[in-house]
Enzyme design. Sequence first.
Site, short mmCIF file in Angstrom:
data_model
loop_
_atom_site.label_atom_id
_atom_site.label_comp_id
_atom_site.label_asym_id
_atom_site.label_seq_id
_atom_site.Cartn_x
_atom_site.Cartn_y
_atom_site.Cartn_z
N GLU A 99 16.69 21.99 -2.43
CA GLU A 99 15.85 23.11 -2.86
C GLU A 99 16.49 23.78 -4.08
O GLU A 99 17.70 23.88 -4.20
CB GLU A 99 15.72 24.13 -1.73
N ASP A 109 14.70 20.56 2.10
CA ASP A 109 15.51 21.59 1.45
C ASP A 109 16.99 21.22 1.39
O ASP A 109 17.67 21.55 0.42
CB ASP A 109 15.36 22.92 2.20
#
Length: 252
Positions: A80, A108
């Site tokens: 992310e 992420d």
Amino acid sequence: MEEFVRQCFNPMIVELAEKAMKEYGEDRKIETNKFAAICTHLEVCFMYSDFHFINEQGESIIVELDDPNALLKHRFEIIEGRDRTMAWTVVNSICNTTGAEKPKFLPDLYDYKENRFIEIGVTRREVHIYYLEKANKIKSEKTHIHIFSFTGEEMATKADYTLDEESRARIKTRLFTIRQEMASRGLWDSFVSPKEAKKQLKKDLKSQGQCAGSPTKVSRRTSPALRILEPMWMDSNPTATLRASFLKCPKK
């Protein structure tokens, strides 16, 4: 809300959020709630990674103090916060190295200890509802899901919370603080409700972006995870950004 975001979050997080919105053609001055949500999600991802390492024996350890003699591998790879091209480059590299199944959607984080991708969620609603939405979207048992709320609740795949209780408590405390700061400035209701958000936008336009209430006191200490991510974001050469597996523990 935009002024609040700039006061509340580390400048590097704000910059990453701005670039992410620009990449998707979104205007932070209009979609201020989304701007705040992206910053919050980024910070949680970095806090999730902070201080967690794997030593030379392959054991997961927490290091908060600087030890120049320790060669440590970051337990979590942060995906992310990168542009999509770089993010997929990192994901492909992880899959090629570890044999992990390539996810359909960008996750992420990657956990080198548990050998799995992680999807982090931060919700203003009921955690179980948001968890189900994430699970239905991802449709993969290979990606681990961990949801946090602003009320201190959390939910994770098979009740496996990955982190120790203290690390998770640090994240929950930060989320609760953000909620309290928003509420004290009359921003929380609009952050939760789309209808209220429209009203707040009109107020913001009338006030020409002036922030209501006193400035937020915020620590400018840069997260160790942000120190690692910053040169990666700025470097346009994909091969240069894939750092060596073992690094010295970053200074706090």
